[in-house]
Design a protein around this motif. Structure first.
Motif, PDB file in Angstrom:
ATOM      1  N   TRP A 101      -3.148  10.630  12.580  1.00 54.47           N
ATOM      2  CA  TRP A 101      -2.288   9.634  11.826  1.00 54.47           C
ATOM      3  C   TRP A 101      -3.226   8.792  10.861  1.00 54.47           C
ATOM      4  O   TRP A 101      -4.318   8.387  11.403  1.00 54.47           O
ATOM      5  CB  TRP A 101      -1.532   8.526  12.888  1.00 54.47           C
ATOM      6  N   ARG A 148      -2.794   5.720   7.451  1.00 59.56           N
ATOM      7  CA  ARG A 148      -1.996   4.785   6.946  1.00 59.56           C
ATOM      8  C   ARG A 148      -2.512   4.077   5.730  1.00 59.56           C
ATOM      9  O   ARG A 148      -3.680   4.288   5.561  1.00 59.56           O
ATOM     10  CB  ARG A 148      -1.583   3.508   7.874  1.00 59.56           C
ATOM     11  N   ASP A 184      -0.315  -4.396  10.286  1.00 56.71           N
ATOM     12  CA  ASP A 184      -0.010  -3.040  10.400  1.00 56.71           C
ATOM     13  C   ASP A 184       1.074  -2.419   9.591  1.00 56.71           C
ATOM     14  O   ASP A 184       1.358  -1.155   9.532  1.00 56.71           O
ATOM     15  CB  ASP A 184       0.558  -2.730  12.039  1.00 56.71           C
ATOM     16  N   TYR A 190       3.053   5.399   7.010  1.00 57.55           N
ATOM     17  CA  TYR A 190       2.090   5.954   7.973  1.00 57.55           C
ATOM     18  C   TYR A 190       2.069   7.658   7.869  1.00 57.55           C
ATOM     19  O   TYR A 190       3.472   8.160   7.656  1.00 57.55           O
ATOM     20  CB  TYR A 190       2.451   5.741   9.411  1.00 57.55           C
TER      21      TYR A 190
END
Length: 124
Positions: free
Chosen positions: A36, A38, A90, A94
């Motif tokens: 992953w 982002r 955050d 993503y």
């Protein structure tokens, strides 16, 4: 033709949780490590976590360690990212990626297959 599709993003309050999924079709990517990444607004895309093809080894950046969990279901050809204790920082799009080129696990060039991303927004 390989298709990589992320889902599960959304808007959540700080401290909340989300689970991202990544479905792969068109090829068996079970033999490849998956990761992953982002990309936050105005910033470069960054590595978040990787899982080995076997699923027995994982690696996380310090910023998400202890809060995010990467996992995979090789039979279902899916990758997951369980995110807890979410913070406003955050917030990002993503991306799911798969590949095994030898540039290092945090280098985007190591990955041949990418999804189009799913938006995660964490409000304070």
């Amino acid at each position: 033709q390989v298709q990589v599709v992320e889902s599960g993003g959304g808007l959540v309050q700080a401290g909340g949780s989300l689970r991202l999924s990544c479905a792969v079709s068109g090829r068996d990517l079970g033999e490849l490590p998956m990761a992953w990444f982002r990309q936050a607004p105005g910033k470069e895309r960054e590595f978040v976590a990787q899982i080995a093809r076997t699923g027995y080894w994982t690696y996380y950046i310090d910023a998400v360690k202890g809060r995010f969990t990467i996992s995979r279901d090789r039979d279902e050809k899916e990758l997951y990212l369980q995110m807890t204790s979410l913070k406003p920082e955050d917030t990002a799009v993503y991306y799911c990626a798969a590949g095994a080129r030898m540039y290092g696990i945090q280098d985007q060039r190591s990955y041949d297959y990418w999804g189009q991303g799913t938006q995660v927004t964490v409000s304070s």
